[in-house]
Design a protein around this motif. Structure first.
Motif, PDB file in Angstrom:
ATOM      1  N   ASN A 183       0.809  -1.228   0.000  1.00 54.51           N
ATOM      2  CA  ASN A 183       0.000   0.000   0.000  1.00 54.51           C
ATOM      3  C   ASN A 183       0.840   1.274   0.000  1.00 54.51           C
ATOM      4  O   ASN A 183       0.281   2.373   0.043  1.00 54.51           O
ATOM      5  CB  ASN A 183      -0.915   0.010   1.227  1.00 54.51           C
ATOM      6  N   LEU A 184       2.157   1.128  -0.054  1.00 54.03           N
ATOM      7  CA  LEU A 184       3.016   2.311  -0.006  1.00 54.03           C
ATOM      8  C   LEU A 184       2.763   3.230  -1.194  1.00 54.03           C
ATOM      9  O   LEU A 184       2.761   2.802  -2.355  1.00 54.03           O
ATOM     10  CB  LEU A 184       4.488   1.900   0.001  1.00 54.03           C
ATOM     11  N   ARG A 185       2.558   4.502  -0.869  1.00 62.21           N
ATOM     12  CA  ARG A 185       2.472   5.538  -1.894  1.00 62.21           C
ATOM     13  C   ARG A 185       3.686   6.469  -1.865  1.00 62.21           C
ATOM     14  O   ARG A 185       3.990   7.110  -2.860  1.00 62.21           O
ATOM     15  CB  ARG A 185       1.193   6.353  -1.713  1.00 62.21           C
ATOM     16  N   LYS A 186       4.369   6.515  -0.702  1.00 62.45           N
ATOM     17  CA  LYS A 186       5.530   7.402  -0.563  1.00 62.45           C
ATOM     18  C   LYS A 186       6.619   6.662   0.190  1.00 62.45           C
ATOM     19  O   LYS A 186       6.406   6.199   1.314  1.00 62.45           O
ATOM     20  CB  LYS A 186       5.140   8.687   0.172  1.00 62.45           C
ATOM     21  N   LEU A 187       7.816   6.551  -0.432  1.00 60.01           N
ATOM     22  CA  LEU A 187       8.941   5.846   0.165  1.00 60.01           C
ATOM     23  C   LEU A 187      10.175   6.741   0.087  1.00 60.01           C
ATOM     24  O   LEU A 187      10.611   7.119  -1.009  1.00 60.01           O
ATOM     25  CB  LEU A 187       9.206   4.528  -0.567  1.00 60.01           C
ATOM     26  N   GLU A 188      10.735   7.057   1.252  1.00 60.19           N
ATOM     27  CA  GLU A 188      11.921   7.909   1.307  1.00 60.19           C
ATOM     28  C   GLU A 188      13.039   7.147   2.021  1.00 60.19           C
ATOM     29  O   GLU A 188      12.929   6.809   3.196  1.00 60.19           O
ATOM     30  CB  GLU A 188      11.614   9.212   2.049  1.00 60.19           C
ATOM     31  N   LEU A 189      14.134   6.911   1.270  1.00 60.31           N
ATOM     32  CA  LEU A 189      15.286   6.177   1.805  1.00 60.31           C
ATOM     33  C   LEU A 189      16.570   6.985   1.616  1.00 60.31           C
ATOM     34  O   LEU A 189      17.664   6.410   1.546  1.00 60.31           O
ATOM     35  CB  LEU A 189      15.426   4.822   1.107  1.00 60.31           C
ATOM     36  N   SER A 190      16.483   8.282   1.560  1.00 59.01           N
ATOM     37  CA  SER A 190      17.658   9.115   1.333  1.00 59.01           C
ATOM     38  C   SER A 190      18.737   8.836   2.384  1.00 59.01           C
ATOM     39  O   SER A 190      18.480   8.888   3.578  1.00 59.01           O
ATOM     40  CB  SER A 190      17.259  10.592   1.377  1.00 59.01           C
ATOM     41  N   GLY A 191      19.930   8.549   1.927  1.00 60.60           N
ATOM     42  CA  GLY A 191      21.054   8.302   2.833  1.00 60.60           C
ATOM     43  C   GLY A 191      21.193   6.877   3.295  1.00 60.60           C
ATOM     44  O   GLY A 191      22.202   6.528   3.917  1.00 60.60           O
ATOM     45  N   VAL A 192      20.214   6.021   3.034  1.00 59.02           N
ATOM     46  CA  VAL A 192      20.338   4.603   3.372  1.00 59.02           C
ATOM     47  C   VAL A 192      21.347   3.976   2.401  1.00 59.02           C
ATOM     48  O   VAL A 192      21.225   4.114   1.183  1.00 59.02           O
ATOM     49  CB  VAL A 192      18.985   3.880   3.288  1.00 59.02           C
ATOM     50  N   ASP A 193      22.336   3.314   2.931  1.00 60.98           N
ATOM     51  CA  ASP A 193      23.416   2.767   2.106  1.00 60.98           C
ATOM     52  C   ASP A 193      22.917   1.548   1.336  1.00 60.98           C
ATOM     53  O   ASP A 193      22.672   0.487   1.908  1.00 60.98           O
ATOM     54  CB  ASP A 193      24.597   2.392   3.003  1.00 60.98           C
ATOM     55  N   LEU A 194      22.775   1.725   0.018  1.00 59.85           N
ATOM     56  CA  LEU A 194      22.328   0.633  -0.845  1.00 59.85           C
ATOM     57  C   LEU A 194      23.431   0.214  -1.810  1.00 59.85           C
ATOM     58  O   LEU A 194      23.153  -0.356  -2.870  1.00 59.85           O
ATOM     59  CB  LEU A 194      21.086   1.071  -1.640  1.00 59.85           C
ATOM     60  N   SER A 195      24.697   0.487  -1.444  1.00 61.59           N
ATOM     61  CA  SER A 195      25.797   0.160  -2.345  1.00 61.59           C
ATOM     62  C   SER A 195      25.881  -1.338  -2.599  1.00 61.59           C
ATOM     63  O   SER A 195      26.148  -1.779  -3.725  1.00 61.59           O
ATOM     64  CB  SER A 195      27.118   0.682  -1.768  1.00 61.59           C
ATOM     65  N   GLU A 196      25.637  -2.148  -1.560  1.00 65.17           N
ATOM     66  CA  GLU A 196      25.680  -3.596  -1.741  1.00 65.17           C
ATOM     67  C   GLU A 196      24.477  -4.070  -2.541  1.00 65.17           C
ATOM     68  O   GLU A 196      24.592  -4.956  -3.393  1.00 65.17           O
ATOM     69  CB  GLU A 196      25.725  -4.295  -0.376  1.00 65.17           C
ATOM     70  N   VAL A 197      23.329  -3.474  -2.271  1.00 62.38           N
ATOM     71  CA  VAL A 197      22.107  -3.853  -2.987  1.00 62.38           C
ATOM     72  C   VAL A 197      22.273  -3.647  -4.485  1.00 62.38           C
ATOM     73  O   VAL A 197      21.921  -4.496  -5.315  1.00 62.38           O
ATOM     74  CB  VAL A 197      20.912  -3.028  -2.476  1.00 62.38           C
ATOM     75  N   SER A 198      22.854  -2.479  -4.867  1.00 57.79           N
ATOM     76  CA  SER A 198      22.885  -2.097  -6.278  1.00 57.79           C
ATOM     77  C   SER A 198      23.887  -2.890  -7.094  1.00 57.79           C
ATOM     78  O   SER A 198      23.974  -2.701  -8.311  1.00 57.79           O
ATOM     79  CB  SER A 198      23.194  -0.609  -6.398  1.00 57.79           C
ATOM     80  N   GLN A 199      24.630  -3.801  -6.469  1.00 54.67           N
ATOM     81  CA  GLN A 199      25.550  -4.637  -7.229  1.00 54.67           C
ATOM     82  C   GLN A 199      24.796  -5.639  -8.099  1.00 54.67           C
ATOM     83  O   GLN A 199      25.319  -6.135  -9.093  1.00 54.67           O
ATOM     84  CB  GLN A 199      26.499  -5.369  -6.279  1.00 54.67           C
ATOM     85  N   SER A 200      23.569  -5.940  -7.727  1.00 53.25           N
ATOM     86  CA  SER A 200      22.745  -6.853  -8.521  1.00 53.25           C
ATOM     87  C   SER A 200      21.962  -6.061  -9.559  1.00 53.25           C
ATOM     88  O   SER A 200      21.429  -4.984  -9.267  1.00 53.25           O
ATOM     89  CB  SER A 200      21.780  -7.624  -7.607  1.00 53.25           C
ATOM     90  N   ILE A 201      21.854  -6.579 -10.779  1.00 51.01           N
ATOM     91  CA  ILE A 201      21.104  -5.877 -11.819  1.00 51.01           C
ATOM     92  C   ILE A 201      19.600  -5.910 -11.537  1.00 51.01           C
ATOM     93  O   ILE A 201      18.833  -5.161 -12.143  1.00 51.01           O
ATOM     94  CB  ILE A 201      21.394  -6.471 -13.207  1.00 51.01           C
ATOM     95  N   LEU A 202      19.177  -6.775 -10.609  1.00 56.12           N
ATOM     96  CA  LEU A 202      17.753  -6.885 -10.265  1.00 56.12           C
ATOM     97  C   LEU A 202      17.453  -6.228  -8.915  1.00 56.12           C
ATOM     98  O   LEU A 202      16.444  -6.533  -8.293  1.00 56.12           O
ATOM     99  CB  LEU A 202      17.335  -8.361 -10.231  1.00 56.12           C
TER     100      LEU A 202
END
Length: 993
Positions: A185-204
């Motif tokens: 049900n999320l309409r607004k998601l704010e993750l500014s500054g959350v470290d997603l460097s490991e997450v973004s290594q995957s193309i998915l």
């Protein structure tokens, strides 16, 4: 009440939490059935912070913090009817996000942003399936003044006064985003500054986000995301309206498929390392692409098609191709156009004057020219107009006065002429008027009359060419500037009295006028005064002994340079944060009191001070950033109290009579960027303390008595840009490790006792190989106003002095040493080198033809060596070359010719002292072809051995022949001797005849 007991509450925000009716407490709301449904404890006044000159966080308020401090009690999670929980901008002491949040399944709104949590986000929130808005941001944007004050490699962005940075409000990170899958049900998601460097290594990595089909607002700014923008997953979010992904490291193009997000209205990709061009996105209202230096923006191509909804576009600090096209006039919805520092050329198109909704126009720091059209009056909604640092010319049109909404007008550093329109003073809403550094003429006959109907907070007429007259007519009470700059406005007499009534004044600059008399005592009673510049006047007398100035951006600056002030330095300086008394006639010693208090800037250069540097200069917990005591008569050693100056960024003790060594205590100043100790009497080996200065960018140790080897650790100072060691007693060879200094610009080793060959490897000097574009070595504020980097070097046969070193300035001076061997061909890699001086050494061999690859070389001096062979024809390809000296070598052959090369030495002095060089003033006759052919270095060595053998044989023959005859004649009898000499005399007589 358990929650309250767990919290420190410095501002008593929970003071109403008393009694049994919790529904009446501040921040608490209840349902009709008396269940607690809302807890809103958001910090109402988060600290307003900025990064100061030493990269320290500074608050702009003296008020106590309003943040709650503590940890969340388990009892909070028994409030299972909660639908709204906001704990943002409090301080939960880097605690973990409690697992108890999973009990609050009724939550529709959860805000934990910047609340100082430290944790990995896994399953703590995965059960909150009713959430509509979730904010876990742990960073926020603040203004960053650190680069503007002391960065030694400033960018153009720095020139504008500040840049933006993120500060952390916690430390959250995630290894995947699977915990989002159930939050349908999320309409607004704010993750500014959350470290997603490991997450973004995957193309998915964004697949879990794509499952949030109701999402309207997504903020993934400053998440350290790398790779490509996950456009295929974003396209599934068909309702997405606002997308913020600024401050990431994409190194990719903006996907053109984003145009398929038909509901997208805001796209923010600021400072994300973008490349390529801007795709057509007709659906967006707000397009923010600033600070992407590799992004190419072709406005002509962009605006050939309609952008019907575009209201706001930011392309600042990108690479705009060409000019602003006339088709921009079709953007009838445009409200804000931000395009500063974007390489824009040409004029403002007249069609732009039809944008009646335009409120903000920022075109500063470009290459634009032309006049301001009188049709500017059509911009009826305009509030902010910034054209500073361009090449605009002509008159400021009177029609600009019809824009009653105008609040900000900046025309600094252009070529405007004529007078300032009288009607400017009638703009009721004008708060900022900045016209300094132009070519205007005329005068303002009465400053008080001119501004009878307007109240600008900031008035800058300095160096505009205008003459400002101060009359006795009183100023209106509403005339209360915060910034007043009247530099070089031909103001005479005493410091004007009207200034005494400006109680809100923070910045006052009256330099370069004809002010005389003494400094009035009331000037230092202005309650908010923070910056005072009275330099270049004819003031006299003493500085008032009691100076109490308050802060301006938490700094105070007293500038009294280049006046006729005399006497001793005042002793009551405890309240000064920055003090500049440079270039006066102050005498005596430096008072101990000058180091007391919280002083950050201290410049006493160019006076006649004597004595020792006081120990008190660096107190315990010193905040001193800039210390300039150069060009005085100080003596003694550097005090060991410098261990306390841990914040020191700039230290200049040059041109004094200091002696001894550099104390090891200076190693605690780890942030030191500039070390200037030239023209003193320091001795001993190269100071080992320099090895600890890991951020050092400038080392100036010239004109001392240092000796020994240049240490190998010099190659570990990765930020080093300027290394000046001339006029010392250094010996040994130049360390090969110098090749590791990628940022090195200036190498000054002249007038030492260095020996051995030149370094073979030079390909690591990348800043010299690829000369950067414009930028001050020290930041704009430091270089232009306070202190700067200065360099002396010999080039073009002259001692050149760089008052302000820019990133494109460079040079290599190794002259007057004992260097031997060949000139390495690797020098040809230094294609961006400006000046090369290898004169007065013992270099041999041929001049390498690779020097012809140094395409930006302007000065080449190889005189007074043992170079041989021909002058390479490749030197004629160096079109920038303006000074050449190859004198006093063993060069041979013909001097190569070209239309430009022939102009470098019409008198031939560049080649004098080469007797085998055809065309040199004292060389061989060009008509004859009898000059020796050029030989290779190996062939020359063989010939040298042959000549030695020949000379030995001839000498032996002479000895045998002469003594074989003369010895016999002399030793046998007198008759033979007389006969021998008679024969010799006869031969001589015939030769003479």
């Amino acid at each position: 009440m358990s929650f309250k007991s767990n919290m420190a509450d410095p501002s008593n925000r929970l003071s109403s939490w008393k009694g049994h009716n919790c529904c009446s407490w501040d921040g608490i709301n209840c349902s009709d059935t008396c269940h607690v449904t809302v807890i809103d404890l958001r910090n109402p006044k988060p600290d307003s912070l900025f990064l100061d000159m030493s990269s320290q966080l500074v608050s702009t308020s003296d008020a106590p913090s309003t943040a709650l401090i503590g940890t969340l009690p388990a009892s909070l999670f028994s409030l299972t009817h909660l639908t709204y929980l906001d704990l943002s901008f409090n301080n939960f002491s880097f605690s973990k996000i409690p697992l108890g949040f999973s009990n609050l399944s009724a939550l529709t709104y959860l805000n934990l942003s910047n609340a100082m949590f430290k944790d990995s986000i896994t399953a703590q929130l995965s059960n909150l399936t009713s959430l509509v808005e979730l904010d876990l941001s742990c960073s926020s944007l603040i203004r960053d003044y650190s680069s503007a004050y002391y960065s030694l490699s400033s960018t153009v962005t720095t020139h504008s006064g500040y840049s933006y940075s993120y500060i952390n409000g916690g430390r959250l990170y995630a290894s995947n985003l699977n915990w989002l899958q159930g939050l349908k049900n999320l309409r607004k998601l704010e993750l500014s500054g959350v470290d997603l460097s490991e997450v973004s290594q995957s193309i998915l990595w964004a697949k879990s986000i794509s499952n949030l089909s109701k999402l309207r607002f997504l903020d993934l700014s400053n998440c350290r995301i790398s790779g490509e923008i996950p456009v295929e997953h974003l396209l599934i979010l068909t309702r997405l309206s606002e997308l913020y992904m600024r401050f990431n490291i994409f190194t990719t193009k903006i996907p053109s498929k984003l145009a398929n997000l038909t509901y997208l209205r805001v796209l923010d990709l600021t400072r994300s390392n973008l490349q390529g061009h801007v795709p057509y996105l007709p659906q967006v209202k707000k397009l923010l692409l600033g600070n992407n230096s590799d992004l190419m923006v072709d406005l002509h191509s962009m605006f050939t098609v309609p952008w019907p909804r575009l209201e706001w576009i930011d392309i600042s600090s990108t690479r705009v191709i060409g000019s602003i096209p006339p088709s921009i006039g079709n953007l009838t919805s445009l409200v804000t156009f931000i395009a500063y520092d974007s390489f824009i050329h040409g004029q403002i198109p007249t069609s732009m004057m039809n944008l009646t909704r335009l409120e903000n126009l920022f075109l500063h720091m470009n290459h634009m020219d032309g006049e301001i059209s009188s049709a500017v009056s059509n911009l009826k909604s305009l509030q902010f107009l910034s054209l500073m640092y361009n090449f605009f010319y002509g008159l400021i049109p009177d029609t600009i006065c019809t824009i009653s909404s105008l609040r900000y007008l900046s025309l600094i550093d252009n070529s405007f002429t004529g007078n300032l329109p009288d009607c400017i003073g009638q703009l009721h809403n004008l708060r900022y008027l900045l016209v300094s550094y132009n070519n205007m003429s005329g005068s303002i006959p009465s400053l008080s009359s001119f501004f009878q109907n307007s109240t600008p907070y900031m008035l800058d007429l300095g160096h505009s060419g205008l003459t400002v007259k101060i009359d006795q007519q009183p100023f209106p009470p509403i005339f209360q500037q915060q910034v007043l700059s009247l530099d070089s406005c031909n103001i005479g007499g005493e410091i004007p009295d009207f200034i005494s009534s400006l109680s809100k004044l923070e910045y006052l600059s009256l330099s370069n006028n004809n002010l005389s008399g003494i400094i009035p005592a009331w000037l230092f009673n202005l309650p908010n005064l923070g910056h005072l510049d009275l330099s270049f006047n004819r003031l006299q007398g003493h500085i008032p002994p009691s100076i109490k100035l308050k802060s301006f951006f938490m700094q105070t600056l007293l500038v009294l340079r280049n006046n006729l002030l005399q006497g001793s330095i005042p002793r009551r300086l405890e309240n000064i944060r920055a003090l500049d008394l440079s270039a006066n006639n102050f005498t005596g010693s430096i008072p101990a009191e000058v180091g007391q208090g919280n002083i950050r800037h201290l410049a006493l250069a160019d006076n006649e001070l004597f004595g020792r540097i006081p120990f008190s200069l660096c107190q315990e917990k010193s905040e001193l950033l800039v210390l300039d005591l150069s060009n005085n008569n100080l003596f003694g050693t550097i005090p060991t109290s410098f261990r306390n100056c841990r914040s020191l960024v700039y230290l200049n003790l040059g041109s004094n009579n200091l002696n001894g060594g550099i104390p090891s205590e200076l190693q605690d100043a780890r942030g030191l960027r500039f070390l200037g100790i030239s023209r003193n009497q320091f001795d001993g080996p190269f100071p080992p303390v320099v090895h600890e200065l890991e951020n050092i960018m400038v080392i100036d140790m010239g004109n001392n008595r240092f000796s020994g080897n240049i240490p190998q650790f010099i190659g570990e100072l990765k930020d080093l840009r300027i290394l000046l060691l001339e006029f010392n007693l250094f010996n040994g060879s130049i360390p090969e490790e110098i090749n590791a200094l990628e940022n090195l610009q200036f190498i000054g080793f002249s007038n030492n006792q260095l020996s051995g060959p030149l370094p073979e490897m030079l390909s690591g000097l990348k800043t010299i190989i690829n000369r950067p574009r414009d930028g001050d070595l020290l930041g704009f504020f430091i270089s232009q106003i306070f202190v700067g980097v200065e360099v002396n070097m010999v080039a073009k046969g002259l001692l050149l002095h760089f008052d302000i070193v820019r990133t494109y300035d460079n040079g290599m001076d190794l002259s007057c040493n004992n260097l031997t061997g060949n000139i390495p061909s690797e020098l040809g890699f230094l294609q961006g080198l400006y000046a090369l001086n290898l004169s007065h050494n013992r270099l041999s061999g041929n001049i390498p033809s690779a020097i012809g690859n140094m395409s930006l070389l302007e000065s080449l001096d190889l005189a007074y060596n043992n170079l041989s062979g021909e002058i390479p024809v490749s030197l004629t390809l160096l079109d920038p070359l303006s000074t050449l000296s190859l004198a006093y070598n063993n060069l041979s052959g013909k001097i190569p010719t070209s239309p430009h090369f022939d102009t470098l030495s019409r008198d031939g002095l560049a080649y004098i002292g080469n007797k085998f060089l055809c065309g040199a003033p004292d060389g061989m006759d060009c008509v004859s072809e009898d000059f020796p052919p050029p030989v290779s270095s190996d062939r020359r060595e063989d010939q040298f051995r042959d000549w030695r053998l020949l000379v030995a044989i001839v000498f032996a023959g002479y000895v045998v022949g002469f003594w074989g005859l003369f010895g016999v004649v002399h030793l046998v009898n007198e008759k033979w001797r007389k006969a021998y000499w008679a024969t010799v005399d006869g031969i001589v007589d015939r030769i003479i005849r």
